[in-house]
Design an enzyme around this catalytic site. Structure first.
Site, short mmCIF file in Angstrom:
data_model
loop_
_atom_site.label_atom_id
_atom_site.label_comp_id
_atom_site.label_asym_id
_atom_site.label_seq_id
_atom_site.Cartn_x
_atom_site.Cartn_y
_atom_site.Cartn_z
N HIS A 76 0.83 -1.20 0.00
CA HIS A 76 0.00 0.00 0.00
C HIS A 76 0.87 1.27 0.00
O HIS A 76 0.65 2.19 -0.78
CB HIS A 76 -0.93 -0.04 1.23
N GLU A 77 1.89 1.29 0.86
CA GLU A 77 2.75 2.48 0.95
C GLU A 77 3.55 2.68 -0.34
O GLU A 77 3.68 3.79 -0.84
CB GLU A 77 3.70 2.37 2.16
N GLU A 109 -6.31 6.73 -1.40
CA GLU A 109 -6.18 5.57 -0.49
C GLU A 109 -6.73 4.30 -1.14
O GLU A 109 -6.12 3.23 -1.07
CB GLU A 109 -6.90 5.85 0.83
ZN ZN Z 1 -2.38 5.21 2.48
#
Ligand code: ZN
Length: 271
Positions: free
Chosen positions: A130-131, A193
């Site tokens: 995710h990062e 996100e």
């Molecule tokens: Zn994030």
């Protein structure tokens, strides 16, 4: 009657040209405005990362460092194109906070507390994936570019309203540049996100981590009973939305996962 001077008309024309030339597309096909140079942001990210390394309490336990580095290396190992040569770096902060974040230029910070909810290598891979996805989808640049546009707009307004009074213009500009400089630490927005989730689950699958463990990670997050909601959780979409978004990717990423395993990608990162 107000007649724009040649200088103002030129500025407006220049801004339009800049905006038109800045339309890009994110890895999932979302249209993005990219105005900043990746290099400039990467330098800013590297400077802030150096401060974190110098000032934050860092984990010194080799087993923990090796474990998180093993997962991170496996994820970074599936990068393609320009992202292969990025100087990816990792800092592990010795605090119980359940958090992780990334700075432009591939500078990843993980708090030790994340291991309380990321209970195996696959769940940790979901966090790292995710990062890393925030970087490859150029989310920090997109965010910084929005502040550039705001800055340009206010500056032009200041010139017109103030009749070219340089003092006023300079103040407006200075305030906005200070905000832009801090922009790399602001939370990402919800669509960024969700996009980082979708790209991140692909990275973990391609590296040979079980993508279904991303859902377990988010269930663990929801069940984590800290007094304060963790920062990583509070700046991210609500748990059930993100779990549904991840499950929707299963048909695609399970194929990637099986291919990766067939190619011998079988990470053995142990705590
Ligand atoms: Zn994030």
């Amino acid at each position: 009657m107000f007649k724009p001077t040649r200088k103002i008309r030129f500025s407006v024309a220049l801004i339009l040209v800049t905006l038109l030339s800045a339309c890009a597309s994110s890895p999932t096909g979302r249209s993005q405005m990219i105005l900043k140079s990746d290099e400039e942001l990467a330098q800013e990210g590297a400077r802030e990362f150096a401060k974190i390394r110098a000032e934050a309490p860092l984990v010194t336990d080799n087993a923990t460092i090796d474990y998180i580095a093993c997962v991170t290396n496996a994820i970074v190992g599936v990068m393609e194109g320009e992202w292969v040569d990025l100087n990816w770096e990792l800092a592990i902060i010795d605090e119980k906070t359940v958090n992780a974040f990334v700075l432009p230029g591939g500078k990843i910070s993980v708090y030790r507390g994340i291991l309380d909810v990321a209970k195996n290598q696959d769940q940790l891979a979901a966090v790292i994936g995710h990062e890393v996805a925030h970087v490859t989808a150029r989310h920090a640049n997109e965010r910084a570019s929005r502040s550039v546009v705001t800055g340009v707009g206010v500056e032009v307004a200041a010139v017109i309203l103030g009749g070219g009074h340089s003092g006023y213009t300079k103040t407006a500009y200075d305030t906005l540049s200070a905000g832009a400089a801090l922009g790399i630490f602001l939370p990402f927005n919800r669509s960024q996100e969700s996009e980082a989730d979708i790209i991140g689950i692909e990275y973990m699958a391609k590296a040979g981590f079980d993508p279904r463990e991303s859902v377990t990670l988010w269930k663990n997050m929801a069940g984590n009973n800290e007094k304060e909601p963790p920062e990583w959780l509070s700046t991210h979409p609500s748990g059930s939305n993100r779990i549904n978004g991840l499950i929707a990717q299963y048909p695609k990423v399970l194929v990637m996962y099986n291919d990766a395993r067939a190619q011998g990608k079988n990470p053995q990162c142990q705590q």
